[in-house]
Motif scaffolding. Sequence first.
Motif, PDB file in Angstrom:
ATOM      1  N   ALA A   1      87.819  93.022  22.372  1.00  0.00           N
ATOM      2  CA  ALA A   1      87.667  91.963  21.361  1.00  0.00           C
ATOM      3  C   ALA A   1      87.892  90.573  21.957  1.00  0.00           C
ATOM      4  O   ALA A   1      88.596  89.745  21.375  1.00  0.00           O
ATOM      5  CB  ALA A   1      88.634  92.219  20.196  1.00  0.00           C
ATOM      6  N   ALA A   2      87.279  90.311  23.101  1.00  0.00           N
ATOM      7  CA  ALA A   2      87.596  89.063  23.794  1.00  0.00           C
ATOM      8  C   ALA A   2      86.373  88.335  24.358  1.00  0.00           C
ATOM      9  O   ALA A   2      86.535  87.437  25.183  1.00  0.00           O
ATOM     10  CB  ALA A   2      88.592  89.335  24.910  1.00  0.00           C
ATOM     11  N   GLY A   3      85.168  88.670  23.890  1.00  0.00           N
ATOM     12  CA  GLY A   3      83.985  87.986  24.420  1.00  0.00           C
ATOM     13  C   GLY A   3      83.962  86.511  24.048  1.00  0.00           C
ATOM     14  O   GLY A   3      83.679  85.646  24.885  1.00  0.00           O
TER      15      GLY A   3
ATOM     16  N   GLY B   1      87.187 111.267  24.734  1.00  0.00           N
ATOM     17  CA  GLY B   1      88.087 111.717  23.669  1.00  0.00           C
ATOM     18  C   GLY B   1      89.556 111.560  24.020  1.00  0.00           C
ATOM     19  O   GLY B   1      90.404 112.328  23.565  1.00  0.00           O
ATOM     20  N   THR B   2      89.880 110.524  24.839  1.00  0.00           N
ATOM     21  CA  THR B   2      91.276 110.358  25.273  1.00  0.00           C
ATOM     22  C   THR B   2      91.960 109.145  24.628  1.00  0.00           C
ATOM     23  O   THR B   2      93.058 108.780  25.025  1.00  0.00           O
ATOM     24  CB  THR B   2      91.354 110.225  26.811  1.00  0.00           C
ATOM     25  OG1 THR B   2      90.458 109.182  27.235  1.00  0.00           O
ATOM     26  CG2 THR B   2      90.964 111.523  27.491  1.00  0.00           C
ATOM     27  N   TRP B   3      91.287 108.498  23.675  1.00  0.00           N
ATOM     28  CA  TRP B   3      91.948 107.401  22.933  1.00  0.00           C
ATOM     29  C   TRP B   3      92.846 108.075  21.905  1.00  0.00           C
ATOM     30  O   TRP B   3      92.374 108.706  20.964  1.00  0.00           O
ATOM     31  CB  TRP B   3      90.898 106.514  22.266  1.00  0.00           C
ATOM     32  CG  TRP B   3      91.426 105.279  21.603  1.00  0.00           C
ATOM     33  CD1 TRP B   3      92.565 105.159  20.853  1.00  0.00           C
ATOM     34  CD2 TRP B   3      90.838 103.976  21.618  1.00  0.00           C
ATOM     35  NE1 TRP B   3      92.725 103.877  20.401  1.00  0.00           N
ATOM     36  CE2 TRP B   3      91.671 103.127  20.860  1.00  0.00           C
ATOM     37  CE3 TRP B   3      89.686 103.438  22.193  1.00  0.00           C
ATOM     38  CZ2 TRP B   3      91.390 101.767  20.657  1.00  0.00           C
ATOM     39  CZ3 TRP B   3      89.402 102.097  21.988  1.00  0.00           C
ATOM     40  CH2 TRP B   3      90.240 101.267  21.238  1.00  0.00           C
ATOM     41  N   GLU B   4      94.155 107.942  22.096  1.00  0.00           N
ATOM     42  CA  GLU B   4      95.118 108.664  21.257  1.00  0.00           C
ATOM     43  C   GLU B   4      95.362 107.923  19.948  1.00  0.00           C
ATOM     44  O   GLU B   4      95.466 106.690  19.931  1.00  0.00           O
ATOM     45  CB  GLU B   4      96.474 108.778  21.983  1.00  0.00           C
ATOM     46  CG  GLU B   4      96.433 109.527  23.297  1.00  0.00           C
ATOM     47  CD  GLU B   4      96.222 111.017  23.113  1.00  0.00           C
ATOM     48  OE1 GLU B   4      96.507 111.517  22.014  1.00  0.00           O
ATOM     49  OE2 GLU B   4      95.732 111.660  24.068  1.00  0.00           O
ATOM     50  N   VAL B   5      95.497 108.677  18.874  1.00  0.00           N
ATOM     51  CA  VAL B   5      95.904 108.096  17.590  1.00  0.00           C
ATOM     52  C   VAL B   5      97.245 107.403  17.773  1.00  0.00           C
ATOM     53  O   VAL B   5      98.171 107.970  18.357  1.00  0.00           O
ATOM     54  CB  VAL B   5      96.012 109.212  16.522  1.00  0.00           C
ATOM     55  CG1 VAL B   5      96.710 108.702  15.279  1.00  0.00           C
ATOM     56  CG2 VAL B   5      94.635 109.749  16.182  1.00  0.00           C
ATOM     57  N   GLY B   6      97.340 106.162  17.327  1.00  0.00           N
ATOM     58  CA  GLY B   6      98.607 105.431  17.377  1.00  0.00           C
ATOM     59  C   GLY B   6      98.775 104.565  18.611  1.00  0.00           C
ATOM     60  O   GLY B   6      99.697 103.760  18.671  1.00  0.00           O
ATOM     61  N   GLU B   7      97.899 104.696  19.604  1.00  0.00           N
ATOM     62  CA  GLU B   7      98.135 103.913  20.822  1.00  0.00           C
ATOM     63  C   GLU B   7      97.826 102.433  20.591  1.00  0.00           C
ATOM     64  O   GLU B   7      97.032 102.076  19.711  1.00  0.00           O
ATOM     65  CB  GLU B   7      97.343 104.474  22.010  1.00  0.00           C
ATOM     66  CG  GLU B   7      95.872 104.247  22.001  1.00  0.00           C
ATOM     67  CD  GLU B   7      95.222 104.733  23.322  1.00  0.00           C
ATOM     68  OE1 GLU B   7      94.662 103.873  24.003  1.00  0.00           O
ATOM     69  OE2 GLU B   7      95.263 105.934  23.647  1.00  0.00           O
ATOM     70  N   PRO B   8      98.489 101.542  21.345  1.00  0.00           N
ATOM     71  CA  PRO B   8      98.233 100.110  21.178  1.00  0.00           C
ATOM     72  C   PRO B   8      96.773  99.783  21.496  1.00  0.00           C
ATOM     73  O   PRO B   8      96.122 100.491  22.268  1.00  0.00           O
ATOM     74  CB  PRO B   8      99.157  99.444  22.202  1.00  0.00           C
ATOM     75  CG  PRO B   8     100.095 100.504  22.663  1.00  0.00           C
ATOM     76  CD  PRO B   8      99.437 101.821  22.418  1.00  0.00           C
ATOM     77  N   LEU B   9      96.269  98.719  20.917  1.00  0.00           N
ATOM     78  CA  LEU B   9      94.862  98.357  21.121  1.00  0.00           C
ATOM     79  C   LEU B   9      94.655  97.702  22.481  1.00  0.00           C
ATOM     80  O   LEU B   9      95.560  97.036  22.993  1.00  0.00           O
ATOM     81  CB  LEU B   9      94.415  97.402  20.020  1.00  0.00           C
ATOM     82  CG  LEU B   9      94.505  97.968  18.605  1.00  0.00           C
ATOM     83  CD1 LEU B   9      94.032  96.934  17.586  1.00  0.00           C
ATOM     84  CD2 LEU B   9      93.692  99.255  18.481  1.00  0.00           C
ATOM     85  N   PRO B  10      93.441  97.849  23.029  1.00  0.00           N
ATOM     86  CA  PRO B  10      93.156  97.178  24.307  1.00  0.00           C
ATOM     87  C   PRO B  10      92.764  95.709  24.131  1.00  0.00           C
ATOM     88  O   PRO B  10      92.248  95.097  25.057  1.00  0.00           O
ATOM     89  CB  PRO B  10      91.990  97.996  24.867  1.00  0.00           C
ATOM     90  CG  PRO B  10      91.303  98.575  23.677  1.00  0.00           C
ATOM     91  CD  PRO B  10      92.341  98.727  22.601  1.00  0.00           C
ATOM     92  N   PHE B  11      92.993  95.138  22.951  1.00  0.00           N
ATOM     93  CA  PHE B  11      92.574  93.756  22.697  1.00  0.00           C
ATOM     94  C   PHE B  11      93.297  92.798  23.647  1.00  0.00           C
ATOM     95  O   PHE B  11      94.521  92.837  23.767  1.00  0.00           O
ATOM     96  CB  PHE B  11      92.921  93.333  21.268  1.00  0.00           C
ATOM     97  CG  PHE B  11      92.093  93.986  20.195  1.00  0.00           C
ATOM     98  CD1 PHE B  11      91.165  94.969  20.485  1.00  0.00           C
ATOM     99  CD2 PHE B  11      92.249  93.603  18.874  1.00  0.00           C
ATOM    100  CE1 PHE B  11      90.407  95.571  19.485  1.00  0.00           C
ATOM    101  CE2 PHE B  11      91.504  94.188  17.869  1.00  0.00           C
ATOM    102  CZ  PHE B  11      90.588  95.174  18.172  1.00  0.00           C
ATOM    103  N   GLY B  12      92.551  91.915  24.258  1.00  0.00           N
ATOM    104  CA  GLY B  12      93.163  90.916  25.123  1.00  0.00           C
ATOM    105  C   GLY B  12      92.145  90.356  26.086  1.00  0.00           C
ATOM    106  O   GLY B  12      91.147  91.010  26.396  1.00  0.00           O
ATOM    107  N   LEU B  13      92.388  89.141  26.557  1.00  0.00           N
ATOM    108  CA  LEU B  13      91.464  88.492  27.488  1.00  0.00           C
ATOM    109  C   LEU B  13      91.853  88.804  28.936  1.00  0.00           C
ATOM    110  O   LEU B  13      91.096  89.422  29.675  1.00  0.00           O
ATOM    111  CB  LEU B  13      91.465  86.980  27.239  1.00  0.00           C
ATOM    112  CG  LEU B  13      90.659  86.124  28.215  1.00  0.00           C
ATOM    113  CD1 LEU B  13      89.192  86.537  28.224  1.00  0.00           C
ATOM    114  CD2 LEU B  13      90.798  84.644  27.852  1.00  0.00           C
TER     115      LEU B  13
END
Length: 422
Positions: A330-332, A387-399
């Motif tokens: 989410a950083a474009g 299929g390895t994005w775990e429920v509850g994990e922090p988001l990869p959002f960032g620049l």
Amino acid sequence: MPAGGGAGAGAGGGDAGRKALVVGGSLAGLSAANWLTAAGWRVEILERSRQPLEDRGAGIVLHPSTSRFLTEQQGLALDDFSLGVDHLRYVGPSGDVVAESASRLRFGAYGALYRSLRRSLEERGGAYVHGAHVTGAGADAGGAVVELADGSRRTADLVVGADGVRSTVRRAVLPAIEPVVAGYVAWRGVFPEDELPPGVREPLARAITYTILDHGHILTYPIRTATGEVQRNWVWYRNLPSPDDLDELLRDRDGERHDLSVPAGAVRQEHLDELQAAAAATLPPPVAKLVRATAEPFVQVMVDVDPPKVAFGRICLVGDAGFVARPHAAAGTAKGAEEAWLLAQTVADPAIDVPAALATWELAVLPIGSALVARSRRAGERAQYEGTWEVGEPLPFGLRAAGDSEYGPEGAAAGHTRPGSG
Ligand SMILES: Cc1cc2nc3c(=O)[nH]c(=O)nc-3n(C[C@H](O)[C@H](O)[C@H](O)COP(=O)(O)OP(=O)(O)OC[C@H]3O[C@@H](n4cnc5c(N)ncnc54)[C@H](O)[C@@H]3O)c2cc1C
């Protein structure tokens, strides 16, 4: 036309001050034009579209870089053009909340950002020309040059290519670089928050909400539009069974084949019907209702663009004209704004040699862009294929790094950085 230096002495036709031409008047172009104007440059945006670009109906996760110009230079409050949430929530198949954590993310609408940045440019005397279709870029003895579809040429001390994924300026300086299709698309839509169907508003309230699916994921968050209305924005990443499906999907209601997206109102009914059926079959009930209530979703193809260079004499590339990262970080928009800010600081000194300054700027922005493309690609592959994005994990959002899109407690920009700090 060769790309490169050129003397630049005659740029601007003898007018006082240095002149920049910005190709493309969307968010990256407006960011560059505003920051350069604030740094003392005369700026003209050349935008192909004949109308203002206000109706794109898309939400943008903000980053402190995205909001910096409007808060620091225009004196706007974050609440004037965005809103925040309290939670990151994961919702399971039945619609139950299966994980929740605190979130200080903020969200804006394309139209609100565009309108605010454009108003700011016009107040500062920057020019914004519609219907200016650039067909080439290069250099001659007078400086950097762009060619337009009407056959005219313009010269400047600096040309900023901010003309998006299919950049003409990039093609002029890096003809071998093409967007690489990732194999999946993002379906997107917005729906007025106060008209949400029963049972939808409460589970999603004050949150950015994710649902991890089998080979896919969907997220939704609230946005404040240019008119102050709150809307519910959603983005559903769906894999394509085969490349032929992409060709079909990109053909609109009139049979026209679009390039990398089909706008709202143009997607063929059979694809909207398929989306509705898939929503009912695979999404948790509140999220399915939101998608099914949205009248005109639109679709965008996911691509990577990872150029080896973004500075070429007096020409540079910012925003999606340079690196294009899949949207999972989410950083474009944030990247375009950061590149623009760093650019203006690097060329602020009126005595500076522009090609040398662009080479310095490039050293700062190349690592940000290539790392963002890699991190976003990784997140997409994990969610869509592994299929390895775990429920509850922090988001990869960032620049620069995951997590730096979060704002501070009072909505202050926690992730502000200075040139050279990262
Ligand atoms: C599904 C999705 C979700 C996203 N979510 C986020 C998010 O939450 N946060 C975030 O920061 N980013 C997000 N992004 C990324 C963000 O939308 C883009 O990075 C950003 O909008 C790019 O802006 P830009 O100004 O570089 O390009 P564009 O918006 O593509 O603008 C390019 C402009 O150049 C003009 N142009 C093109 N060719 C010419 C020409 N030859 N002559 C003159 N003008 C020309 C076009 O008309 C257009 O106005 C998302 C992207 C997608 C696909």
